[in-house]
Each structure stands twice: as C-alpha cells, then as structure tokens.
Design a protein around this motif. Structure first.
Motif, PDB file in Angstrom:
ATOM      1  N   GLU A   5      34.473  40.310  28.331  1.00 56.02           N
ATOM      2  CA  GLU A   5      35.032  40.080  29.656  1.00 56.02           C
ATOM      3  C   GLU A   5      34.562  41.167  30.612  1.00 56.02           C
ATOM      4  N   PRO A   6      34.360  40.795  31.870  1.00 59.37           N
ATOM      5  CA  PRO A   6      33.972  41.816  32.854  1.00 59.37           C
ATOM      6  C   PRO A   6      35.139  42.773  33.101  1.00 59.37           C
ATOM      7  N   PRO A   7      34.848  43.953  33.596  1.00 63.18           N
ATOM      8  CA  PRO A   7      35.928  44.902  33.876  1.00 63.18           C
ATOM      9  C   PRO A   7      36.798  44.426  35.027  1.00 63.18           C
ATOM     10  N   THR A   8      38.032  44.870  35.023  1.00 67.11           N
ATOM     11  CA  THR A   8      38.933  44.645  36.145  1.00 67.11           C
ATOM     12  C   THR A   8      38.624  45.712  37.182  1.00 67.11           C
ATOM     13  N   VAL A   9      38.368  45.280  38.394  1.00 71.68           N
ATOM     14  CA  VAL A   9      38.034  46.211  39.467  1.00 71.68           C
ATOM     15  C   VAL A   9      39.264  46.402  40.349  1.00 71.68           C
ATOM     16  N   ILE A  10      39.690  47.651  40.452  1.00 70.35           N
ATOM     17  CA  ILE A  10      40.883  48.016  41.210  1.00 70.35           C
ATOM     18  C   ILE A  10      40.442  48.847  42.412  1.00 70.35           C
ATOM     19  N   ALA A  11      40.796  48.408  43.597  1.00 70.58           N
ATOM     20  CA  ALA A  11      40.504  49.176  44.814  1.00 70.58           C
ATOM     21  C   ALA A  11      41.757  49.941  45.214  1.00 70.58           C
ATOM     22  N   ILE A  12      41.590  51.242  45.415  1.00 75.36           N
ATOM     23  CA  ILE A  12      42.682  52.085  45.894  1.00 75.36           C
ATOM     24  C   ILE A  12      42.409  52.370  47.371  1.00 75.36           C
ATOM     25  N   ALA A  13      43.247  51.820  48.240  1.00 74.60           N
ATOM     26  CA  ALA A  13      43.059  51.954  49.683  1.00 74.60           C
ATOM     27  C   ALA A  13      44.191  52.782  50.284  1.00 74.60           C
ATOM     28  N   GLY A  14      43.967  53.245  51.484  1.00 73.44           N
ATOM     29  CA  GLY A  14      44.971  54.012  52.209  1.00 73.44           C
ATOM     30  C   GLY A  14      44.294  54.837  53.285  1.00 73.44           C
ATOM     31  N   VAL A  15      45.102  55.503  54.088  1.00 72.09           N
ATOM     32  CA  VAL A  15      44.570  56.324  55.165  1.00 72.09           C
ATOM     33  C   VAL A  15      43.978  57.613  54.595  1.00 72.09           C
TER      34      VAL A  15
END
Length: 184
Positions: A5-15
């Motif tokens: 399975e492909p990796p789970t991509v997590i985006a961490i956003a914020g100011v």
C-alpha cells in the motif's frame, strides 16, 4: 507477491510560528516507517509580494512547488507507512492535493504564533529589527495570518488546538490518523 500500500500522506498546516515543524518532527518519531518533508527547506518560485497576493485572492496555485512534488513522489515510491508534510497550504494547491490523505490545521492563537516566531527568528537581532518586524506585522503581515485562518483552516480535515504541549498534539494526531487507517 504482496501488494504494497502507498504511504499515508499527512499535511501539517498552520500559521508561521504555529508549531508545524515541531509537530512534524515529533510526529515522524511517533509514526512507524515515516519520513518528513518541510516547506521551508525549499526555495519556491511564488508571488513576489505576499500581501499583494493575499489582497488579490491568494491563489495558492501560483506557487511552483515542483521541487517538493518531486521529492514527495520519490518518497511515495519507498516502502513507508507515512509521509508527513510540514506544508502550510493543506489541500489548497491543486498539484499537491492529489497526494494528501489527511490535512491537519494546528490552530495556534496569533499572539502565541507571533511570540514564537519572534523568539525563534530574532534571538540575536537588535531591538530595531524586532520593532520593524512588529510594525510590518501590524500594517501588513497580519493579513497573511488571517488568510490562513480563513482559507486553510476550514480546508483541513481536522483542526487541532495549538496551545497544549506538543506531545498531546502529536498523540491526538496519531490517534486520528490511526482511526482513519482503521488501526484503532
């Protein structure tokens, strides 16, 4: 042969100053077989005047994210469980959107984010530099922070309070990602 399975991509956003990098660093320690990519590690071609860009609709697609996308594609083909992106745009950039499985917005009050940024960026700077930066923040820079709150925050899968200790934030994200992947 086992289907990988492909990796789970997590985006961490914020100011800026919201804790994205600190959360990302600890999250990759928490998650198995994970690597991170950091927005600030790249010299992107983007709008020359950020305030003008914000005032004219903040089209996130005006940022040429080719180097980040190339590195993400390279990691995507490795045997990883997770890729964590320290990436302030969440799903707002069309070419990045297709890679992201889960976007987290770290909701840090602007006064705390500003204090963190000043503490981080001006450790040895003369007072004049700090005062100049504060004047710029009041007259223009705050518009960029408000843009993030108005567009990136509601465009994320989950919003997490940025004021608790980092370990609590990372634990909460880990649990949410685990639930999404059916691990809990």
């Amino acid at each position: 042969m086992k289907n990988i399975e492909p990796p789970t991509v997590i985006a961490i956003a914020g100011v800026t100053g919201g804790g994205k990098t600190t959360v990302t660093n600890q999250l990759i320690q928490e998650l198995s077989h994970s690597k991170a990519l950091y927005f600030d590690d790249y010299d992107f071609i983007g709008p020359k005047d950020i305030i003008d860009w914000v005032e004219n609709g903040a089209d996130y697609n005006r940022w040429d994210l080719t180097p980040l996308i190339r590195d993400l594609e390279e990691l995507y083909n490795q045997q990883l469980d997770y890729i964590v992106l320290d990436f302030p745009f969440a799903y707002k950039h069309v070419k990045m959107r297709k890679f992201i499985d889960f976007a987290v917005f770290i909701d840090t009050p602007l006064d705390i984010a500003l204090a963190r940024r000043v503490t981080r960026d001006f450790k040895t700077a003369p007072a004049e530099n700090i005062l100049s930066d504060m004047e710029n923040y009041i007259s223009q820079g705050r518009k960029g922070y408000i843009e993030m709150l108005n567009t990136i925050k509601p465009n994320s899968d989950v919003i997490i309070d940025g004021t608790p200790p980092i370990s609590e934030i990372v634990n909460l994200i880990s649990k949410k990602v685990g639930k999404m992947r059916g691990e809990f």
